[in-house]
Design a protein around this motif. Sequence first.
Motif, PDB file in Angstrom:
ATOM      1  N   VAL A  21       0.871  -1.175   0.000  1.00 37.72           N
ATOM      2  CA  VAL A  21       0.000   0.000   0.000  1.00 37.72           C
ATOM      3  C   VAL A  21       0.904   1.220   0.000  1.00 37.72           C
ATOM      4  CG1 VAL A  21      -1.739   1.312   1.253  1.00 37.72           C
ATOM      5  CG2 VAL A  21      -1.881  -1.178   1.183  1.00 37.72           C
ATOM      6  N   LEU A  22       0.737   2.055  -1.003  1.00 37.22           N
ATOM      7  CA  LEU A  22       1.534   3.273  -1.130  1.00 37.22           C
ATOM      8  C   LEU A  22       0.666   4.482  -0.808  1.00 37.22           C
ATOM      9  CD1 LEU A  22       3.272   2.420  -4.524  1.00 37.22           C
ATOM     10  CD2 LEU A  22       4.022   1.851  -2.214  1.00 37.22           C
ATOM     11  N   PRO A  23       1.213   5.478  -0.138  1.00 40.33           N
ATOM     12  CA  PRO A  23       0.417   6.664   0.213  1.00 40.33           C
ATOM     13  C   PRO A  23       0.010   7.460  -1.018  1.00 40.33           C
ATOM     14  CG  PRO A  23       2.725   7.025   0.729  1.00 40.33           C
ATOM     15  CD  PRO A  23       2.601   5.581   0.339  1.00 40.33           C
ATOM     16  N   ASP A  24      -1.086   8.193  -0.888  1.00 37.80           N
ATOM     17  CA  ASP A  24      -1.525   9.071  -1.978  1.00 37.80           C
ATOM     18  C   ASP A  24      -0.401  10.031  -2.342  1.00 37.80           C
ATOM     19  OD1 ASP A  24      -3.991   7.901  -2.040  1.00 37.80           O
ATOM     20  OD2 ASP A  24      -4.972   9.410  -0.784  1.00 37.80           O
ATOM     21  N   GLY A  25      -0.214  10.222  -3.630  1.00 31.50           N
ATOM     22  CA  GLY A  25       0.821  11.140  -4.076  1.00 31.50           C
ATOM     23  C   GLY A  25       2.185  10.534  -4.208  1.00 31.50           C
ATOM     24  N   TYR A  26       2.291   9.223  -3.966  1.00 35.35           N
ATOM     25  CA  TYR A  26       3.614   8.588  -4.053  1.00 35.35           C
ATOM     26  C   TYR A  26       4.209   8.752  -5.451  1.00 35.35           C
ATOM     27  CZ  TYR A  26       7.270   5.023  -3.954  1.00 35.35           C
ATOM     28  OH  TYR A  26       8.478   4.366  -4.034  1.00 35.35           O
ATOM     29  N   ASP A  27       3.351   8.677  -6.475  1.00 31.84           N
ATOM     30  CA  ASP A  27       3.832   8.780  -7.855  1.00 31.84           C
ATOM     31  C   ASP A  27       3.861  10.212  -8.390  1.00 31.84           C
ATOM     32  OD1 ASP A  27       4.323   6.091  -8.139  1.00 31.84           O
ATOM     33  OD2 ASP A  27       2.300   5.640  -8.866  1.00 31.84           O
ATOM     34  N   ASP A  28       3.522  11.163  -7.565  1.00 35.56           N
ATOM     35  CA  ASP A  28       3.538  12.562  -8.002  1.00 35.56           C
ATOM     36  C   ASP A  28       4.988  12.998  -8.233  1.00 35.56           C
ATOM     37  OD1 ASP A  28       3.392  15.291  -8.342  1.00 35.56           O
ATOM     38  OD2 ASP A  28       1.977  15.629  -6.699  1.00 35.56           O
ATOM     39  N   PRO A  29       5.328  13.427  -9.433  1.00 34.29           N
ATOM     40  CA  PRO A  29       6.720  13.841  -9.707  1.00 34.29           C
ATOM     41  C   PRO A  29       7.223  14.924  -8.763  1.00 34.29           C
ATOM     42  CG  PRO A  29       5.485  13.652 -11.754  1.00 34.29           C
ATOM     43  CD  PRO A  29       4.488  13.519 -10.639  1.00 34.29           C
ATOM     44  N   SER A  32       8.871  13.257  -5.788  1.00 39.69           N
ATOM     45  CA  SER A  32       9.692  12.094  -6.115  1.00 39.69           C
ATOM     46  C   SER A  32      10.936  11.961  -5.235  1.00 39.69           C
ATOM     47  CB  SER A  32      10.107  12.140  -7.578  1.00 39.69           C
ATOM     48  OG  SER A  32      10.882  13.301  -7.836  1.00 39.69           O
ATOM     49  N   PHE A  33      11.283  13.028  -4.539  1.00 37.03           N
ATOM     50  CA  PHE A  33      12.458  12.991  -3.668  1.00 37.03           C
ATOM     51  C   PHE A  33      12.127  12.457  -2.282  1.00 37.03           C
ATOM     52  CE2 PHE A  33      10.225  16.893  -2.934  1.00 37.03           C
ATOM     53  CZ  PHE A  33      10.288  17.076  -1.568  1.00 37.03           C
ATOM     54  N   ARG A  34      10.837  12.390  -1.946  1.00 38.77           N
ATOM     55  CA  ARG A  34      10.423  12.040  -0.578  1.00 38.77           C
ATOM     56  C   ARG A  34      10.589  10.560  -0.304  1.00 38.77           C
ATOM     57  NH1 ARG A  34       4.762  13.688   1.414  1.00 38.77           N
ATOM     58  NH2 ARG A  34       5.749  12.797   3.266  1.00 38.77           N
ATOM     59  N   ARG A  35      11.038  10.268   0.893  1.00 38.26           N
ATOM     60  CA  ARG A  35      11.116   8.889   1.357  1.00 38.26           C
ATOM     61  C   ARG A  35      10.195   8.713   2.555  1.00 38.26           C
ATOM     62  NH1 ARG A  35      15.038   5.642  -0.731  1.00 38.26           N
ATOM     63  NH2 ARG A  35      16.432   6.664  -2.221  1.00 38.26           N
ATOM     64  N   ARG A  36       9.628   7.533   2.675  1.00 38.44           N
ATOM     65  CA  ARG A  36       8.670   7.265   3.740  1.00 38.44           C
ATOM     66  C   ARG A  36       9.154   6.110   4.621  1.00 38.44           C
ATOM     67  NH1 ARG A  36       6.416   9.700  -1.114  1.00 38.44           N
ATOM     68  NH2 ARG A  36       4.463  10.715  -0.543  1.00 38.44           N
TER      69      ARG A  36
END
Length: 266
Positions: A21-29, A32-36
Amino acid sequence: MKETFTLWSPVLGLDWNCSAVLPDGYDDPAGSFRRRPLMILLHGAYGNHTNLQERIDVPGMLDRLMSSGVLPEFIAVFPDGFNSYYIDGPSLRMETAIIRDLIPFLEKKYRVITAPKSRVIGGISMGGYGAVRLALKYPELFSSAVGISPAVWEVPAEGSAVRGSWHLFGNDQTPFLQENWDRYHPLRLLDGYAEKRSPVSFILLGGGADTDVPPEAVLGFAEKLSTRADVFTEIHPDGTHAWAYWKDAMERALCLIGNKISEVQL
């Protein structure tokens, strides 16, 4: 966002099914630098990597709690644990596969924070046993561990699969030997855990009406664990060893994880 993937596991010698399960906005360019932080959730006996998504809608819980700010934006992964108890058993080396194959694969596939303080492991019943045991043996890899109705009996209940039909803790002549159960039990790892000086926060939730893993088993385990580790224990008076209780318990556990993770810098 939910997805299913397969990884080749050299340890298991098979293509290993997992879900995420990936958070909303994970694929938002733009992000793209964010790590969770990473959360690994383990299913119970007779289950698979889809159980916690289909039976109690953990993805929906995650979305709701992350969007409300109760829980940070985790990447949650659900591996297929078969009926392995997440140990290196006679046929599947599941413990080693999680450590050597799964976690490194996830760190390459997803933008996760690789620091152990941002990695959580949890599970239900057999998965609770596995989560607690893995955190005790590899405390340097996890910040928190959750066991919901964890199968941590010191003597497994009569009628449980490990005593009857499975051969994880037995030999060629019998499916169960108490000495083998004792050898793998998480309590055997307490000294090694303390020596590593890598503290893990343990969360144990159980049901007061659970006849499979009774509250006395959870509380007795928690008491011994608390001599070496930080332990939060909660028994719900009406909880049973069933999905109706696990739905509420999982949401409670996710809220508690949110509190724990917020105490460290992500």
